[in-house]
Design a protein around this motif. Structure first.
Motif, mmCIF file in Angstrom:
data_model
loop_
_atom_site.group_PDB
_atom_site.id
_atom_site.type_symbol
_atom_site.label_atom_id
_atom_site.label_comp_id
_atom_site.label_asym_id
_atom_site.label_seq_id
_atom_site.Cartn_x
_atom_site.Cartn_y
_atom_site.Cartn_z
ATOM 1 N N LYS A 48 74.685 28.821 -23.025
ATOM 2 C CA LYS A 48 73.753 28.052 -22.216
ATOM 3 C C LYS A 48 73.897 28.312 -20.720
ATOM 4 C CE LYS A 48 71.729 23.412 -22.164
ATOM 5 N NZ LYS A 48 71.898 22.016 -22.577
ATOM 6 N N TYR A 49 75.116 28.394 -20.248
ATOM 7 C CA TYR A 49 75.269 28.496 -18.809
ATOM 8 C C TYR A 49 76.110 29.697 -18.385
ATOM 9 C CZ TYR A 49 72.950 24.073 -17.885
ATOM 10 O OH TYR A 49 72.031 23.075 -17.753
ATOM 11 N N ALA A 50 75.864 30.840 -19.017
ATOM 12 C CA ALA A 50 76.521 32.065 -18.554
ATOM 13 C C ALA A 50 76.102 32.321 -17.106
ATOM 14 C CB ALA A 50 76.103 33.229 -19.444
ATOM 15 N N ALA A 51 76.951 33.002 -16.345
ATOM 16 C CA ALA A 51 76.651 33.248 -14.930
ATOM 17 C C ALA A 51 75.553 34.295 -14.781
ATOM 18 C CB ALA A 51 77.911 33.701 -14.194
ATOM 19 N N MET A 52 74.724 34.108 -13.776
ATOM 20 C CA MET A 52 73.600 35.019 -13.521
ATOM 21 C C MET A 52 73.385 35.135 -12.015
ATOM 22 S SD MET A 52 70.477 32.470 -14.551
ATOM 23 C CE MET A 52 71.255 32.011 -16.082
ATOM 24 N N LEU A 53 72.382 35.927 -11.630
ATOM 25 C CA LEU A 53 72.070 36.040 -10.209
ATOM 26 C C LEU A 53 70.942 35.092 -9.848
ATOM 27 C CD1 LEU A 53 72.204 39.903 -9.526
ATOM 28 C CD2 LEU A 53 74.038 38.190 -9.441
ATOM 29 N N GLU A 54 71.130 34.373 -8.759
ATOM 30 C CA GLU A 54 70.061 33.543 -8.207
ATOM 31 C C GLU A 54 69.589 34.206 -6.919
ATOM 32 O OE1 GLU A 54 69.991 28.990 -7.834
ATOM 33 O OE2 GLU A 54 70.412 29.620 -5.786
ATOM 34 N N MET A 55 68.294 34.512 -6.881
ATOM 35 C CA MET A 55 67.715 35.159 -5.695
ATOM 36 C C MET A 55 66.780 34.172 -5.000
ATOM 37 S SD MET A 55 66.959 38.886 -7.410
ATOM 38 C CE MET A 55 66.369 38.236 -8.959
ATOM 39 N N THR A 56 66.735 34.267 -3.676
ATOM 40 C CA THR A 56 65.949 33.306 -2.894
ATOM 41 C C THR A 56 64.931 34.016 -2.013
ATOM 42 O OG1 THR A 56 67.976 32.005 -2.768
ATOM 43 C CG2 THR A 56 66.159 31.300 -1.351
ATOM 44 N N ASP A 57 63.677 33.665 -2.136
ATOM 45 C CA ASP A 57 62.580 34.172 -1.294
ATOM 46 C C ASP A 57 62.300 35.674 -1.468
ATOM 47 O OD1 ASP A 57 62.029 31.674 -0.195
ATOM 48 O OD2 ASP A 57 63.526 31.949 1.381
ATOM 49 N N GLU A 58 63.367 36.473 -1.428
ATOM 50 C CA GLU A 58 63.178 37.905 -1.645
ATOM 51 C C GLU A 58 64.349 38.437 -2.468
ATOM 52 O OE1 GLU A 58 62.655 40.241 1.898
ATOM 53 O OE2 GLU A 58 62.252 42.061 0.751
ATOM 54 N N GLY A 59 64.014 39.129 -3.555
ATOM 55 C CA GLY A 59 65.053 39.626 -4.461
ATOM 56 C C GLY A 59 65.639 40.947 -4.015
ATOM 57 N N GLY A 60 66.594 41.437 -4.778
ATOM 58 C CA GLY A 60 67.307 42.656 -4.424
ATOM 59 C C GLY A 60 66.904 43.853 -5.261
ATOM 60 N N VAL A 61 67.664 44.935 -5.089
ATOM 61 C CA VAL A 61 67.490 46.145 -5.900
ATOM 62 C C VAL A 61 68.836 46.432 -6.561
ATOM 63 C CG1 VAL A 61 66.933 48.612 -5.878
ATOM 64 C CG2 VAL A 61 65.718 47.041 -4.340
ATOM 65 N N PHE A 62 68.803 46.640 -7.885
ATOM 66 C CA PHE A 62 70.050 46.781 -8.635
ATOM 67 C C PHE A 62 69.999 48.023 -9.513
ATOM 68 C CE2 PHE A 62 68.898 42.342 -7.957
ATOM 69 C CZ PHE A 62 69.999 41.874 -7.259
ATOM 70 N N HIS A 63 71.108 48.739 -9.511
ATOM 71 C CA HIS A 63 71.215 49.941 -10.331
ATOM 72 C C HIS A 63 72.151 49.654 -11.493
ATOM 73 C CE1 HIS A 63 71.351 54.245 -11.247
ATOM 74 N NE2 HIS A 63 72.626 54.036 -11.523
ATOM 75 N N PHE A 64 71.715 49.995 -12.721
ATOM 76 C CA PHE A 64 72.527 49.717 -13.902
ATOM 77 C C PHE A 64 73.171 51.003 -14.426
ATOM 78 C CE2 PHE A 64 71.378 45.306 -15.213
ATOM 79 C CZ PHE A 64 70.505 45.020 -14.179
ATOM 80 N N ASP A 65 74.504 50.973 -14.569
ATOM 81 C CA ASP A 65 75.236 52.118 -15.105
ATOM 82 C C ASP A 65 74.946 52.347 -16.581
ATOM 83 O OD1 ASP A 65 76.450 52.967 -12.894
ATOM 84 O OD2 ASP A 65 78.520 52.580 -13.552
#
Lengths: 316, 239
Positions: A48-65
């Protein structure tokens, strides 16, 4: 490994919050929009409450290995995966070497990126939530920066049959918000005229609306008489400082404060505070405690329905 | 000190749909503080799994609970239960913390304002602050922030909120003193600063103070402030 190429405006690692330490003045922190956060975790089969990213107003760019299942819920930040548009409120597979990019929020304010397994950082006092003011939790107690590397954890729990979410479950973020409030515990320190003013006015969300407090602009509500002795204040409390412009307590706010609390926004409505943008309007509608509890129970029952449908593959 | 013949008159008030406040009084007083502590102890003894947190303050106790596990009626009944079983509760762990404070210059931006409002001279004010132990009624606001009460005078808060008060700042509001522990907004009148880290998440015990402890303020010069601060940052000083 997830590499942060661009962090976005204010991106932090959050979970269900750091409960149990308010006696020592430690705020709960955690995801500001519990509905979007919990649905995002459901969509990837997380606890239910695994950790995640919270983004505000403008999100980021993420690269996945490597390849991982992910989901986005909450504000629409025009997400793309390797350049192709994605929809919120559904899960998808990020291929190894994939790039997930977010832009500015076009609807709502806070967006949640959950990955199957959750984001792995060392818990502090039982929680992975970032509390920036004290520099604890998350990644070194701070907002994400370019170059940060995030590990994926083991907080997945179910094998998903389907991750389709019908429109019915998707909240609509508008610019005029009605918040149900339960008056008290200090509403009686305001006279009838001021209580009425509070309940009949329309307020504007000020530019100071962050993880600590959502400040409002509008007709001043005036406290009659004495200065208050500091007492506990929780998420959703509507506090009235001396100048009369109300503000609403958010999860990074101090645990106690010396302001009169005219009312509390009900638990089922807290997600609205996460998604209201500066400039949006807010009006308060009084509700009794039992009705508020019923609404909260209904909302929680929704999670159960969704969780079940994802497990069994039956659409709801 | 045992409180005898003190009838407990507590008020139950709602705090949203997930909270309940039990109010024991309206003023900062050692007797009320004891009732608050006794009630917290009594409620903790009931070990109610639906209770998420119990947060005491000067005159009241906030209970955050899970309404999915326990009805509001049932919660209220358990509160009355706990109120009936109040017993004198003495904390055997109370300690005195010596807190060195520099009350000068830029570290004390509201000193002049407080002297003007109280009509006291600086010497008189510092004498009041350092001549007795201050009881920590609660820790709250930000991690480890000690609230101490019962100053013999009262000053209003600043009318506008400062956005970023540095940690270590010693403030006065009403008849209370407190010490800011992290960079935070605030309205208290800042009359000095201590180099001590009252809260430090990296320390084995992150909180130097807890409710029931005492603070002894000590005056230091600005030079000593910076020397101590360096020692603390380099880990050469144990409070």
């Amino acid at each position: 490994m997830i590499v942060v190429i661009r962090p976005g405006n204010f991106t932090t690692i959050q979970d269900s919050g750091r409960w149990g330490y308010q006696t020592w003045g430690m705020p709960i922190s955690g995801c500001l929009d519990p509905y979007a956060a919990q649905v995002a975790n459901l969509l990837v089969g997380n606890k239910k409450y695994a950790a995640m990213l919270e983004m505000t107003d403008e999100g980021g760019v993420f690269h996945f290995d490597y390849s991982v299942m992910a989901a986005i819920a909450g504000a629409d930040m025009q997400a793309t995966l390797n350049g192709r548009s994605l929809h919120n409120w559904q899960s998808f597979i990020v291929p190894a070497g994939g790039t997930l990019a977010f832009g500015k929020a076009v609807s709502g304010r806070r967006s949640y990126l959950a990955v199957q397994g959750g984001i792995e950082v060392a818990p502090v006092m039982g929680s992975r939530s970032t509390y920036v003011a004290a520099g604890i939790g998350g990644l070194d107690g701070r907002i994400l920066m370019a170059g940060d590397m995030l590990e994926i954890g083991n907080d997945a729990q179910v094998y998903l049959q389907t991750t389709d979410l019908s429109e019915f479950w998707v909240p609509k973020y508008r610019h005029a918000w009605k918040l149900n409030v339960i008056l008290g515990p200090q509403a009686d320190l305001f006279n009838a005229a001021n209580q009425k003013k509070f309940l009949s006015s329309t307020y504007k969300v000020s530019s100071i609306a962050d993880r600590m407090a959502c400040e409002l602009e509008g007709p001043a509500v005036i406290l009659q008489g004495r200065e208050l002795v500091s007492d506990a204040t929780g998420w959703g409390a509507v506090e009235i400082p001396a100048h009369g412009q109300p503000f609403i307590v958010m999860p990074d706010h101090g645990t106690t404060r010396g302001f009169a609390k005219i009312g509390y926004v009900i638990q089922a409505n807290l997600y609205k505070l996460a998604q209201a943008m500066p400039g949006d309007t807010i009006s308060f509608v009084e509700i009794d405690t039992d009705t508020a509890i019923d609404l909260y129970k209904l909302q929680q029952a929704d999670y159960q329905t969704l969780a079940k449908s994802f497990r069994t593959g039956q659409m709801c | 000190m045992l409180m005898q013949n003190v009838g407990v008159i507590a008020k139950l008030q709602p705090a949203g749909d997930g909270g309940l406040v039990v109010v024991f009084g309206e003023k900062i007083a050692p007797g009320v503080h004891e009732q608050v502590q006794e009630f917290v102890h009594s409620l903790q003894k009931l070990q109610i799994t639906a209770v998420r947190e119990i947060v005491p303050s000067y005159c009241s106790v906030m209970i955050y609970y899970d309404v999915l596990q326990l009805s509001r009626k049932e919660m209220c009944r358990l509160v009355l239960d706990a109120l009936e079983k109040l017993e004198p509760f003495l904390s055997s762990l109370s300690k005195v913390l010596h807190v060195p404070v520099c009350y000068d210059g830029v570290l004390a931006p509201d000193m002049d304002c407080v002297l003007r409002m109280t009509g006291l001279s600086k010497k008189e004010l510092l004498n009041i602050l350092t001549s007795k132990l201050h009881l920590v009624y609660l820790t709250g606001f930000t991690p480890g922030f000690p609230y101490m009460g019962n100053l013999p005078f009262s000053v209003p808060r600043q009318s506008s909120t400062r956005r970023a008060i540095p940690p270590g700042s010693v403030g006065i509001a009403g008849n209370q003193t407190g010490i800011y522990t992290v960079v935070s907004p605030g309205e208290w009148n800042i009359i000095g600063r201590t180099p001590l880290k009252i809260f430090d998440a990296k320390r084995a015990n992150p909180f130097l103070l807890t409710a029931g402890d005492y603070v002894q303020f000590e005056i230091i010069e600005i030079g000593e402030y910076f020397t101590l601060k360096r020692k603390i940052e380099n880990g050469y000083y144990q409070p």
